[in-house]
Design a protein around this motif. Sequence first.
Motif, short mmCIF file in Angstrom:
data_model
loop_
_atom_site.label_atom_id
_atom_site.label_comp_id
_atom_site.label_asym_id
_atom_site.label_seq_id
_atom_site.Cartn_x
_atom_site.Cartn_y
_atom_site.Cartn_z
N LEU A 101 -10.85 6.41 8.64
CA LEU A 101 -10.99 5.55 7.48
C LEU A 101 -10.14 4.31 7.69
O LEU A 101 -8.92 4.42 7.80
CB LEU A 101 -10.54 6.33 6.24
CG LEU A 101 -10.54 5.68 4.89
CD1 LEU A 101 -11.96 5.37 4.45
CD2 LEU A 101 -9.89 6.60 3.88
N PHE A 102 -10.80 3.15 7.78
CA PHE A 102 -10.08 1.89 7.93
C PHE A 102 -10.11 1.19 6.58
O PHE A 102 -11.20 0.94 6.04
CB PHE A 102 -10.77 0.99 8.97
CG PHE A 102 -10.86 1.61 10.33
CD1 PHE A 102 -9.83 1.43 11.25
CD2 PHE A 102 -11.94 2.37 10.69
CE1 PHE A 102 -9.90 2.01 12.50
CE2 PHE A 102 -12.03 2.95 11.95
CZ PHE A 102 -11.00 2.77 12.86
N GLY A 103 -8.94 0.90 6.04
CA GLY A 103 -8.91 0.28 4.73
C GLY A 103 -7.54 -0.24 4.38
O GLY A 103 -6.64 -0.30 5.23
N LEU A 104 -7.39 -0.60 3.13
CA LEU A 104 -6.11 -1.07 2.60
C LEU A 104 -5.71 -0.16 1.45
O LEU A 104 -6.56 0.21 0.64
CB LEU A 104 -6.24 -2.52 2.09
CG LEU A 104 -6.51 -3.58 3.15
CD1 LEU A 104 -6.90 -4.90 2.50
CD2 LEU A 104 -5.29 -3.77 4.03
N VAL A 118 -6.29 4.55 8.62
CA VAL A 118 -5.70 3.42 9.33
C VAL A 118 -5.52 2.32 8.28
O VAL A 118 -6.50 1.75 7.79
CB VAL A 118 -6.60 2.93 10.48
CG1 VAL A 118 -5.98 1.73 11.18
CG2 VAL A 118 -6.86 4.06 11.47
N ASP A 119 -4.26 2.07 7.92
CA ASP A 119 -3.95 1.05 6.92
C ASP A 119 -3.98 -0.32 7.61
O ASP A 119 -3.09 -0.66 8.38
CB ASP A 119 -2.58 1.32 6.30
CG ASP A 119 -2.22 0.32 5.21
OD1 ASP A 119 -3.03 -0.59 4.92
OD2 ASP A 119 -1.13 0.45 4.64
N ALA A 156 -8.63 -2.46 15.78
CA ALA A 156 -8.84 -2.83 17.19
C ALA A 156 -10.17 -3.57 17.31
O ALA A 156 -11.14 -3.23 16.63
CB ALA A 156 -8.85 -1.57 18.05
N LYS A 157 -10.20 -4.55 18.18
CA LYS A 157 -11.40 -5.36 18.35
C LYS A 157 -12.61 -4.50 18.74
O LYS A 157 -13.71 -4.69 18.26
CB LYS A 157 -11.14 -6.44 19.41
CG LYS A 157 -12.03 -7.63 19.27
CD LYS A 157 -11.56 -8.77 20.15
CE LYS A 157 -12.47 -9.96 19.93
NZ LYS A 157 -12.05 -11.12 20.69
#
Length: 118
Positions: A8-11, A34-35, A42-43
């Motif tokens: 989970l990629f987020g803020l 992943v905050d 990552a690109k």
Amino acid sequence: MSPQQVQLFGLKKSAATRAAERFFKERRVKVQFVDLGTRPIAKGELARFIQKFGLNALLDREGKAYERSNLAYLRTTEDAIIARVIEMPELLRLPLVRGGKVLTVGEDPEGWARMLEG
């Protein structure tokens, strides 16, 4: 087989990110969060989402960050936009979620459920 873990990629301050985290935790799926506020995406990881959805679909065109960034008015390359997004994750429609081979963008409970069907 459904994924035992999702990425989970987020803020932390994003309501949609928190909704996704809650969705998976309620279903006892391990969440690797992943905050993007502390660690940029990552690109290569971002490229996966761009390949599937296209860069425009990832941008939060309704958000304040997008408005402030003037991206709507800039004539720029996709690489320049990608660099800006990595610096300013709030430009993205969060969360970005990866479970197995399924990717979702934004608040997408149907997509999250599909991840679990495996």
